[in-house]
Design an enzyme around this catalytic site. Structure first.
Site, PDB file in Angstrom:
ATOM      1  N   HIS A 396       0.527  -0.406  -0.534  1.00  0.00           N
ATOM      2  CA  HIS A 396       0.219   0.001   0.121  1.00  0.00           C
ATOM      3  C   HIS A 396       1.109   1.104   0.179  1.00  0.00           C
ATOM      4  O   HIS A 396       0.742   2.083   0.064  1.00  0.00           O
ATOM      5  CB  HIS A 396      -1.100   0.401   1.282  1.00  0.00           C
ATOM      6  CG  HIS A 396      -1.700  -1.242   1.700  1.00  0.00           C
ATOM      7  ND1 HIS A 396      -3.283  -0.620   0.944  1.00  0.00           N
ATOM      8  CD2 HIS A 396      -2.073  -2.674   1.512  1.00  0.00           C
ATOM      9  CE1 HIS A 396      -4.142  -2.313   0.998  1.00  0.00           C
ATOM     10  NE2 HIS A 396      -3.123  -2.831   1.498  1.00  0.00           N
ATOM     11  N   LYS A 587      -8.923  13.771   4.705  1.00  0.00           N
ATOM     12  CA  LYS A 587      -7.981  12.690   5.100  1.00  0.00           C
ATOM     13  C   LYS A 587      -7.190  12.835   5.497  1.00  0.00           C
ATOM     14  O   LYS A 587      -7.038  14.142   6.086  1.00  0.00           O
ATOM     15  CB  LYS A 587      -7.220  12.444   3.217  1.00  0.00           C
ATOM     16  CG  LYS A 587      -6.801  13.919   2.601  1.00  0.00           C
ATOM     17  CD  LYS A 587      -6.289  13.674   1.306  1.00  0.00           C
ATOM     18  CE  LYS A 587      -6.911  13.979   0.571  1.00  0.00           C
ATOM     19  NZ  LYS A 587      -7.239  13.017  -0.415  1.00  0.00           N
ATOM     20  N   ARG A 588      -6.430  11.397   5.732  1.00  0.00           N
ATOM     21  CA  ARG A 588      -5.364  11.643   6.903  1.00  0.00           C
ATOM     22  C   ARG A 588      -4.635  13.676   6.633  1.00  0.00           C
ATOM     23  O   ARG A 588      -3.902  13.458   5.225  1.00  0.00           O
ATOM     24  CB  ARG A 588      -4.616  10.582   7.202  1.00  0.00           C
ATOM     25  CG  ARG A 588      -5.151   9.402   7.830  1.00  0.00           C
ATOM     26  CD  ARG A 588      -5.683  10.177   9.093  1.00  0.00           C
ATOM     27  NE  ARG A 588      -3.872   9.900  10.308  1.00  0.00           N
ATOM     28  CZ  ARG A 588      -4.224   8.900  10.884  1.00  0.00           C
ATOM     29  NH1 ARG A 588      -4.994   8.113  11.374  1.00  0.00           N
ATOM     30  NH2 ARG A 588      -3.200   9.525  11.894  1.00  0.00           N
ATOM     31  N   LYS A 593       0.266  14.265   0.919  1.00  0.00           N
ATOM     32  CA  LYS A 593      -1.305  15.125   0.739  1.00  0.00           C
ATOM     33  C   LYS A 593      -1.254  16.283   0.479  1.00  0.00           C
ATOM     34  O   LYS A 593      -2.443  16.851   0.181  1.00  0.00           O
ATOM     35  CB  LYS A 593      -2.553  14.122   1.676  1.00  0.00           C
ATOM     36  CG  LYS A 593      -2.057  12.555   1.795  1.00  0.00           C
ATOM     37  CD  LYS A 593      -3.060  12.313   3.377  1.00  0.00           C
ATOM     38  CE  LYS A 593      -3.276  10.963   3.070  1.00  0.00           C
ATOM     39  NZ  LYS A 593      -3.884  10.058   1.944  1.00  0.00           N
ATOM     40  N   THR A 695      -8.803   6.076  -1.967  1.00  0.00           N
ATOM     41  CA  THR A 695     -10.047   5.313  -2.052  1.00  0.00           C
ATOM     42  C   THR A 695     -11.231   6.450  -1.901  1.00  0.00           C
ATOM     43  O   THR A 695     -12.009   6.537  -2.558  1.00  0.00           O
ATOM     44  CB  THR A 695     -10.647   4.230  -1.419  1.00  0.00           C
ATOM     45  OG1 THR A 695      -9.950   4.624   0.349  1.00  0.00           O
ATOM     46  CG2 THR A 695      -9.119   3.103  -1.933  1.00  0.00           C
ATOM     47  N   LYS A 699     -15.077   7.812  -3.728  1.00  0.00           N
ATOM     48  CA  LYS A 699     -16.243   8.097  -2.968  1.00  0.00           C
ATOM     49  C   LYS A 699     -16.805   9.604  -3.644  1.00  0.00           C
ATOM     50  O   LYS A 699     -18.035   9.431  -4.026  1.00  0.00           O
ATOM     51  CB  LYS A 699     -15.880   8.030  -1.449  1.00  0.00           C
ATOM     52  CG  LYS A 699     -15.696   6.576  -1.207  1.00  0.00           C
ATOM     53  CD  LYS A 699     -15.323   6.687   0.283  1.00  0.00           C
ATOM     54  CE  LYS A 699     -14.159   4.993   0.388  1.00  0.00           C
ATOM     55  NZ  LYS A 699     -13.369   5.546   2.159  1.00  0.00           N
TER      56      LYS A 699
HETATM   57  C1  26Q Z   1       2.942   0.588  10.398  1.00  0.00           C
HETATM   58  C2  26Q Z   1       3.817   0.116  11.507  1.00  0.00           C
HETATM   59  C3  26Q Z   1       3.694   0.474  13.373  1.00  0.00           C
HETATM   60  C4  26Q Z   1       3.072   0.671  13.006  1.00  0.00           C
HETATM   61  C5  26Q Z   1       1.713   1.735  12.042  1.00  0.00           C
HETATM   62  C6  26Q Z   1       2.007   1.377  10.808  1.00  0.00           C
HETATM   63  C7  26Q Z   1       1.249   1.601  10.062  1.00  0.00           C
HETATM   64  C8  26Q Z   1      -0.468   1.629   9.968  1.00  0.00           C
HETATM   65  C9  26Q Z   1      -1.582   2.068   8.807  1.00  0.00           C
HETATM   66  C10 26Q Z   1       0.919   2.289   8.678  1.00  0.00           C
HETATM   67  C11 26Q Z   1       0.836   2.020   7.515  1.00  0.00           C
HETATM   68  C12 26Q Z   1      -1.231   2.498   7.793  1.00  0.00           C
HETATM   69  C13 26Q Z   1      -1.749   2.668   7.125  1.00  0.00           C
HETATM   70  C14 26Q Z   1      -1.280   2.843   5.775  1.00  0.00           C
HETATM   71  C15 26Q Z   1      -2.802   3.395   4.498  1.00  0.00           C
HETATM   72  O1  26Q Z   1      -3.694   3.734   4.951  1.00  0.00           O
HETATM   73  N1  26Q Z   1      -2.231   3.555   3.300  1.00  0.00           N
HETATM   74  C16 26Q Z   1      -3.201   3.856   2.282  1.00  0.00           C
HETATM   75  O2  26Q Z   1      -3.654   2.240   1.793  1.00  0.00           O
HETATM   76  C17 26Q Z   1      -4.532   2.935   0.906  1.00  0.00           C
HETATM   77  C18 26Q Z   1      -5.254   1.449   0.522  1.00  0.00           C
HETATM   78  O3  26Q Z   1      -4.758   0.960  -1.023  1.00  0.00           O
HETATM   79  C19 26Q Z   1      -4.168   4.033  -0.813  1.00  0.00           C
HETATM   80  O4  26Q Z   1      -5.409   4.100  -0.888  1.00  0.00           O
HETATM   81  C20 26Q Z   1      -3.661   5.465   0.045  1.00  0.00           C
HETATM   82  O5  26Q Z   1      -3.122   5.464  -1.401  1.00  0.00           O
HETATM   83  C21 26Q Z   1      -2.617   4.515   1.391  1.00  0.00           C
HETATM   84  O6  26Q Z   1      -2.050   5.458   1.505  1.00  0.00           O
END
Ligand code: 26Q
Length: 710
Positions: A396, A587-588, A593, A695, A699
């Site tokens: 991702h 978004k976050r 971004k 995503t 929407k």
């Molecule tokens: C990893 C290790 C320790 C703590 C946290 C994490 C962690 C947690 C969540 C690393 C990444 C995430 C989330 C990533 C994320 O949401 N990525 C998004 O995924 C979407 C679905 O595929 C994409 O549409 C987005 O582009 C992407 O940013």
């Protein structure tokens, strides 16, 4: 053939005959009878539901009907709906078992579900009926929904994607299950104080959670720590024993997931950590009772809270423990179910698929090897063949800072046997690389599962790639970049393993439920097929220039903007004009971004207005929402900046009616459902090539907003 169908056939056939008055009359009779039957069915369904709600009010909540609070009414209704889901879930399981269906397990540290009542009612086709039933009782269903807390067990895109997939799998009638963690606290609640983000704990379970079913009888034991002892068996082969472990218990909670139409009900299984009697027997044995109880509490911390960051939190022992806890619980459950119908492990990949939502559950590769080799005594090569054929990995992100790496020493202390297995996997893998590229030391170093340095670290993406038969990116461009820039060595070695799977969203939640006026217009124009087959939206193309359709579309957008304006008024006190253009970025909060770019544009517009007397081309209301990771200083500063700029612009009479700026606090799924249908313009302005897919963008498009994007 019923006369009605004959009639339709005649109508649609090429030689349209005329109908005798007798024919028309008997058709009318048939239609009347069928309407009566439907009314009758609806009436009896309504009575069943009402009785079930009354039953739960009394016997699940223990209250007299007159004493029910709005929250109680929500609980009673949800429990009544849950009963129907449970019936469907048991039927679905029987069907799968009968068919010996291959099952898909989606392993994810995050599932961003949001609210379930409305979604379940829509998917069960009970929304209208419930609305009618409740209005007879003087209750407004829309208002009742507000009683439900969002299940916010995710940070953003990756977690919401998992939730959308569960809806789609159930709608497609496929045996697909989510496996995750039953966090006691989901993503923090965001409050804004003097323009600054303040985090509050998300106590989503405190008032009761009607959708989950606890299953203590299916609890499992998760080993941690300890050490490995090597001996030899009778044939002189190495035998590894992981000993002196500490044990945590995983207790599953199932949340039923109903597909559209109600035919299939799958589930999301979330594990909570409970202490085991013997978590640290030594302390008990020393007779220090209170210290031992303290230890018990500390093991339950594993499922206490979701990590609130959507990029890597380097080297946190608790996070690593959470990841292994998920993997161990899920795999034990998968194996248990497999053994109910199969004898030999050879057929495992024919019956089981495990999908890794990013590298977070990548230890499943190592854990499966451990179970097959150490516990079931399979030869290494056979175990590896099964593991690879079972697992697949979704990437991702390309951002280097978001790639998971674990210090070797940390991994070895929490999971000593797993570290050994990773080293063995790496050894065999690098031998393979060396035969393909002899003498290419640099390549070996680039591809190794272990990154050299101080400290040495395990590269989880490399582990996930090596242990999977399929690796996918989440958008065409992202997959190309994955192959050419992120892991080109791996792509050269195994080009056939890399494939694209473009993300998507469920149109049930994001159009049917979130935007009833637009959904009604579309259904009235092209029928309801789009709800489960979105390509059918193509049939709207001929109406793009249709004045009548355009008028109805504008009405729908207007009513959604009105609804959002009320929310904005209630939560921020800002009055917005619904005849301005709603320009939205939700978004976050992240530097890549580029919310900052958006604010700077707003500042520019404002200066053009007040310093150059050049008003904007069109009056706009800018709307932001989003959370910053608590430790992400720059992101938190951006939130503060948005508030400061809003303070200036919204209080300047010269800008009144021309520029308005709103930051909606506590962005979450249920809020997104109210914001997105009201959008005129969707802001997708990340630095080119950095957003894997997005995503939210989809929407907005689905709800008829125009996109501005890189
Ligand atoms: C990893 C290790 C320790 C703590 C946290 C994490 C962690 C947690 C969540 C690393 C990444 C995430 C989330 C990533 C994320 O949401 N990525 C998004 O995924 C979407 C679905 O595929 C994409 O549409 C987005 O582009 C992407 O940013």
């Amino acid at each position: 053939m019923p006369f009605f169908l004959q009639f339709v056939k005649k109508l649609t056939s090429t030689e349209k005959g005329s109908f005798s008055s007798g024919e028309v009359e008997s058709l009318q009779q048939e239609v009347d009878v069928s309407n009566q039957q439907r009314d009758h069915r609806q009436e009896s369904l309504l009575q069943t539901l009402r009785a079930s709600m009354a039953y739960h009010a009394r016997y699940s909540l223990g209250k007299e009907w007159e004493d029910l609070s709005p929250r109680d009414l929500f609980m009673a209704l949800s429990l009544a709906v849950r009963d129907r889901l449970v019936d469907g879930m048991l039927k679905t399981e029987a069907r799968y078992r009968q068919a010996r269906a291959k099952r898909l397990y989606y392993l994810s540290m995050e599932f961003l579900i949001g609210r379930s009542l409305g979604n379940n009612l829509y998917n069960l086709d009970l929304w209208d009926l419930c609305q009618e039933m409740l209005s007879q009782m003087g209750i407004d269903l829309e208002a009742l929904q507000e009683q439900e807390r969002d299940a916010a067990l995710g940070n953003g895109g990756l977690g919401r994607l998992a939730a959308c997939f569960l809806d789609s799998l159930a709608t497609l009638g496929m045996p697909g299950y989510g496996y995750g963690i039953h966090y006691e606290y989901g993503l923090f609640r965001q409050e804004i104080e003097n323009g600054y983000q303040k985090e509050q704990p998300d106590t989503w379970l405190a008032q009761g959670m009607p959708w989950q079913i606890e299953r203590p009888d299916e609890a499992c034991r998760v080993p941690l720590y300890g050490r490995v002892e090597h001996t030899q068996d009778a044939q002189g082969r190495d035998v590894a024993r992981w000993i002196e472990q500490k044990v945590v218990i995983g207790v599953p909670y199932d949340i039923p997931i109903v597909g559209y139409g109600g035919e299939t009900v799958n589930f999301l299984r979330l594990y909570a950590a409970r202490s085991s009697q013997e978590f640290d027997m030594q302390i008990f044995n020393r007779g220090d009772y209170l210290k031992a109880v303290e230890q018990k509490i500390s093991s339950e911390i594993i499922s206490k809270v979701l990590y609130p960051s959507d990029s890597v939190e380097a080297g946190r022992r608790l996070r690593l423990t959470q990841e292994y806890f998920l993997v161990s619980c899920a795999l034990q459950d998968i194996m248990r179910r497999y053994r109910q119908s199969e004898e030999s492990l050879d057929a495992f990949p024919d019956r089981v698929a495990i999908q890794l939502n990013d590298t977070h559950p990548a230890l499943v590769i190592v854990e499966l090897m451990r179970l097959l080799v150490d516990e079931h005594g399979l030869p290494w090569d056979k175990a590896w063949e099964i593991t690879q054929a079972t697992c697949a990995y979704t990437n991702h992100t390309l951002l280097p800072e978001a790639l998971e790496k674990w210090p070797v020493s940390l991994l070895g202390s929490v999971l000593p046997r797993h570290l050994e297995l990773i080293q063995e996997i790496n050894h065999r893998f690098l031998q393979q690389v060396a035969t393909v590229w002899p003498g290419d030391a640099a390549r070996l170093q680039r591809m190794s599962l272990i990154e050299e340095g101080d400290p040495q670290q395990v590269r989880m993406a490399h582990l996930a790639i090596v242990g999977s038969h399929a690796i996918n990116g989440v958008a065409a461009l992202h997959t190309e970049l994955l192959k050419t820039t992120m892991v080109p060595d791996f792509y050269q070695l195994w080009p056939e393993r890399f494939q694209n799977k473009t993300n998507a969203i469920t149109p049930r939640r994001w159009l049917l439920k979130a935007n009833p006026p637009l959904a009604r217009l579309i259904s009235a124009t092209i029928g309801e097929g789009w709800i489960t087959d979105l390509d059918q939206l193509r049939a709207l193309e001929p109406y793009a220039q249709d004045a009548g359709f355009q008028e109805e579309f504008r009405k729908a957008k207007r009513s959604n903007k009105m609804r959002l304006a009320r929310v904005i008024q209630e939560t921020t006190g800002i009055a917005v004009d619904i005849d301005t253009l709603f320009d939205i970025q939700i978004k976050r909060i992240h530097e890549y971004k580029r919310q900052l770019l958006n604010v700077m544009h707003i500042m520019h517009e404002y200066f053009m207005l007040v310093e150059e007397q050049k008003p904007p081309l069109f009056p706009r209301t800018y709307i932001f929402a989003g959370k910053a990771a608590p430790g992400y200083w720059a992101a938190k500063q951006i939130i503060k900046l948005i508030h400061n700029v809003a303070q200036v612009i919204n209080n300047d009479p010269r800008a009144r009616g021309l520029i308005t700026l709103v930051f909606l606090p506590d962005y979450r799924v249920s809020l997104a459902e109210k914001i997105i249908p009201a959008a005129d313009l969707s802001e997708q302005i990340s630095t080119a090539g950095t957003e894997a897919s997005g995503t939210g963008n989809m929407k907005f498009a689905l709800n008829g907003a125009l996109t501005i994007g890189t």
